[in-house]
Enzyme design. Structure first.
Site, PDB file in Angstrom:
ATOM      1  N   MET A 144       0.836  -1.202   0.000  1.00  0.00           N
ATOM      2  CA  MET A 144       0.000   0.000   0.000  1.00  0.00           C
ATOM      3  C   MET A 144       0.873   1.255   0.000  1.00  0.00           C
ATOM      4  O   MET A 144       0.401   2.346   0.341  1.00  0.00           O
ATOM      5  CB  MET A 144      -0.935  -0.006   1.203  1.00  0.00           C
ATOM      6  CG  MET A 144      -1.905  -1.181   1.147  1.00  0.00           C
ATOM      7  SD  MET A 144      -3.465  -0.849   1.957  1.00  0.00           S
ATOM      8  CE  MET A 144      -2.935  -0.563   3.615  1.00  0.00           C
TER       9      MET A 144
ATOM     10  N   LEU B  37       6.694   3.145   1.527  1.00  0.00           N
ATOM     11  CA  LEU B  37       7.545   1.964   1.694  1.00  0.00           C
ATOM     12  C   LEU B  37       8.666   2.194   2.703  1.00  0.00           C
ATOM     13  O   LEU B  37       9.230   3.280   2.795  1.00  0.00           O
ATOM     14  CB  LEU B  37       8.145   1.575   0.339  1.00  0.00           C
ATOM     15  CG  LEU B  37       7.115   1.321  -0.775  1.00  0.00           C
ATOM     16  CD1 LEU B  37       7.828   0.951  -2.075  1.00  0.00           C
ATOM     17  CD2 LEU B  37       6.129   0.225  -0.388  1.00  0.00           C
TER      18      LEU B  37
ATOM     19  N   GLU C 187      11.769  -0.351   5.243  1.00  0.00           N
ATOM     20  CA  GLU C 187      12.681  -1.495   5.092  1.00  0.00           C
ATOM     21  C   GLU C 187      11.973  -2.851   5.131  1.00  0.00           C
ATOM     22  O   GLU C 187      12.512  -3.845   4.636  1.00  0.00           O
ATOM     23  CB  GLU C 187      13.777  -1.440   6.156  1.00  0.00           C
ATOM     24  CG  GLU C 187      14.821  -0.380   5.849  1.00  0.00           C
ATOM     25  CD  GLU C 187      15.636  -0.005   7.071  1.00  0.00           C
ATOM     26  OE1 GLU C 187      16.181  -0.931   7.708  1.00  0.00           O
ATOM     27  OE2 GLU C 187      15.714   1.189   7.389  1.00  0.00           O
TER      28      GLU C 187
ATOM     29  N   SER D 221       6.306  -0.384  10.285  1.00  0.00           N
ATOM     30  CA  SER D 221       4.965  -0.288   9.707  1.00  0.00           C
ATOM     31  C   SER D 221       4.753   1.133   9.194  1.00  0.00           C
ATOM     32  O   SER D 221       5.218   2.093   9.817  1.00  0.00           O
ATOM     33  CB  SER D 221       3.921  -0.604  10.779  1.00  0.00           C
ATOM     34  OG  SER D 221       2.639  -0.193  10.348  1.00  0.00           O
ATOM     35  N   SER D 222       4.052   1.230   8.087  1.00  0.00           N
ATOM     36  CA  SER D 222       3.723   2.573   7.569  1.00  0.00           C
ATOM     37  C   SER D 222       2.921   3.342   8.613  1.00  0.00           C
ATOM     38  O   SER D 222       2.999   4.563   8.704  1.00  0.00           O
ATOM     39  CB  SER D 222       2.911   2.459   6.276  1.00  0.00           C
ATOM     40  OG  SER D 222       3.571   1.628   5.356  1.00  0.00           O
TER      41      SER D 222
ATOM     42  N   HIS E 118       9.071  -3.493   3.556  1.00  0.00           N
ATOM     43  CA  HIS E 118       8.753  -3.696   2.137  1.00  0.00           C
ATOM     44  C   HIS E 118      10.029  -3.990   1.347  1.00  0.00           C
ATOM     45  O   HIS E 118      10.044  -4.849   0.462  1.00  0.00           O
ATOM     46  CB  HIS E 118       8.101  -2.436   1.549  1.00  0.00           C
ATOM     47  CG  HIS E 118       6.847  -2.002   2.223  1.00  0.00           C
ATOM     48  ND1 HIS E 118       6.790  -0.888   3.040  1.00  0.00           N
ATOM     49  CD2 HIS E 118       5.594  -2.518   2.214  1.00  0.00           C
ATOM     50  CE1 HIS E 118       5.548  -0.731   3.481  1.00  0.00           C
ATOM     51  NE2 HIS E 118       4.799  -1.709   3.003  1.00  0.00           N
TER      52      HIS E 118
HETATM   53  P1  AMP Z   1       1.440  -2.908   3.478  1.00  0.00           P
HETATM   54  O1  AMP Z   1       2.006  -1.874   2.567  1.00  0.00           O
HETATM   55  O2  AMP Z   1       1.414  -2.516   4.911  1.00  0.00           O
HETATM   56  O3  AMP Z   1       0.119  -3.460   2.976  1.00  0.00           O
HETATM   57  O4  AMP Z   1       2.453  -4.131   3.425  1.00  0.00           O
HETATM   58  C1  AMP Z   1       2.815  -4.724   2.205  1.00  0.00           C
HETATM   59  C2  AMP Z   1       3.583  -5.993   2.483  1.00  0.00           C
HETATM   60  O5  AMP Z   1       4.758  -5.677   3.240  1.00  0.00           O
HETATM   61  C3  AMP Z   1       2.794  -7.005   3.318  1.00  0.00           C
HETATM   62  O6  AMP Z   1       3.029  -8.314   2.824  1.00  0.00           O
HETATM   63  C4  AMP Z   1       3.359  -6.817   4.694  1.00  0.00           C
HETATM   64  O7  AMP Z   1       3.256  -7.968   5.513  1.00  0.00           O
HETATM   65  C5  AMP Z   1       4.806  -6.497   4.383  1.00  0.00           C
HETATM   66  N1  AMP Z   1       5.410  -5.807   5.517  1.00  0.00           N
HETATM   67  C6  AMP Z   1       4.985  -4.655   6.107  1.00  0.00           C
HETATM   68  N2  AMP Z   1       5.765  -4.349   7.171  1.00  0.00           N
HETATM   69  C7  AMP Z   1       6.692  -5.331   7.254  1.00  0.00           C
HETATM   70  C8  AMP Z   1       7.769  -5.601   8.153  1.00  0.00           C
HETATM   71  N3  AMP Z   1       8.038  -4.810   9.187  1.00  0.00           N
HETATM   72  N4  AMP Z   1       8.523  -6.690   7.937  1.00  0.00           N
HETATM   73  C9  AMP Z   1       8.236  -7.535   6.901  1.00  0.00           C
HETATM   74  N5  AMP Z   1       7.251  -7.336   6.025  1.00  0.00           N
HETATM   75  C10 AMP Z   1       6.475  -6.261   6.197  1.00  0.00           C
END
Ligand code: AMP
Length: 280
Positions: free
Chosen positions: A30, A33, A35, A185-186, A37
């Protein structure tokens, strides 16, 4: 790196790559981005000839009272990170490109989607499964990369792929953390300075829980209590759930006698954070 905003552009590029016999890795995100991602993208670059990153805040996975409007966005920074890591195509559609006004088709995984986060986010995983299915079809990827950070999502997507015979391999990747243990986390950007400091309580509590399980504790309720007590010692923290579930069906378990997921969702000063550990 190609920047595509339409499904047609992606499909044309994919058709070309397929004609050349190249493998494709997909990293659905989403945006905004970090580390976490980046770790998925790096792995995709290593394991595939071409990599597509989707950068799309998917409206249908947000509940009416959730943070769709305020979700952080920085597409220029995302493009730079993706390009630096060797991404071949970034897909950044408008919601109207993904969802026509007469869109009526949804994908859902029963049972797994109503546990854990599904209890407070009832439409969330159907939104995720629907957008991920669309992205799998648009990208024709050989592999797609998901983080264990969203462990329930990973379990659900794997089950959907198995149940519906999608021709794609799902690769789960470990949680990337800040130096003090907070899972990246974002949404961490929502935390005030004080809340950011207190947010480390999730990881501290889970570390204790994981140590108990790894040293042979079989009583899931003791693990839950120990984690909950540590989190509750922080006045800014409000628990949504702390649960030990089996890592196949995501059903609550009392006895630890197989692979388990221990997951927490906690509000720190009204910002909802999730974290977990898995013991296979
Ligand atoms: P998002 O943009 O939050 O929807 O995340 C996109 C992808 O990145 C998802 O598969 C998440 O599980 C992964 N992701 C997000 N944060 C992390 C993190 N801290 N470590 C590993 N993968 C992550």
């Amino acid at each position: 790196m190609l920047v595509a905003t339409t499904i047609k552009e992606v499909k044309e590029q994919v058709r070309q790559w397929k004609k050349e016999g190249l493998t494709i890795g997909l990293v659905p995100t989403m945006g905004y981005l970090h580390e976490g991602h980046a770790s998925l993208i790096k792995r995709a670059v290593l394991e595939n000839d071409r990599v597509i990153v989707s950068d799309f805040v998917n409206p249908i996975q947000f509940g009416p009272k959730e943070d769709l409007g305020t979700y952080p966005r920085d597409f220029d920074a995302d493009c730079k990170l993706c390009s630096d890591l060797g991404t071949d195509l970034i897909f950044h559609p408008e919601p109207s490109e993904m969802y026509a006004p007469d869109f009526h088709s949804y994908v859902g995984v029963d049972t797994l989607s109503t546990e854990l986060c599904g209890k407070s986010r009832p439409i969330h995983f159907n939104g995720v499964c629907t957008v991920v299915s669309k992205l799998f079809n648009i990208s024709e990827a050989d592999r797609a990369y998901f983080g264990q950070k969203d462990a329930q999502q990973l379990a659900i997507v794997k089950r959907m792929v198995r149940d519906l015979n999608f021709n794609i391999e799902i690769v789960g990747c470990p949680i990337i953390r800040e130096n003090d243990g907070l899972a990246k986390s974002s949404r961490n950007t929502y935390l005030s300075k004080e809340a950011r400091e207190k947010a480390t309580i999730l990881h501290k509590a889970l570390e204790k829980g994981e140590a108990m399980v790894r040293s042979g504790e079989k009583d899931a309720n003791k693990v839950v209590s120990s984690i909950s007590n540590i989190i509750e010692s922080e006045p800014l923290a409000k628990i949504d759930y702390v649960e030990v579930v089996d890592w196949n069906e995501l059903q609550k378990t009392d006895v630890i006698d197989g692979p388990i997921l221990t997951a927490v969702a906690v509000y720190i000063d009204n910002v909802r954070l999730i974290d977990n550990f898995i013991v296979e």
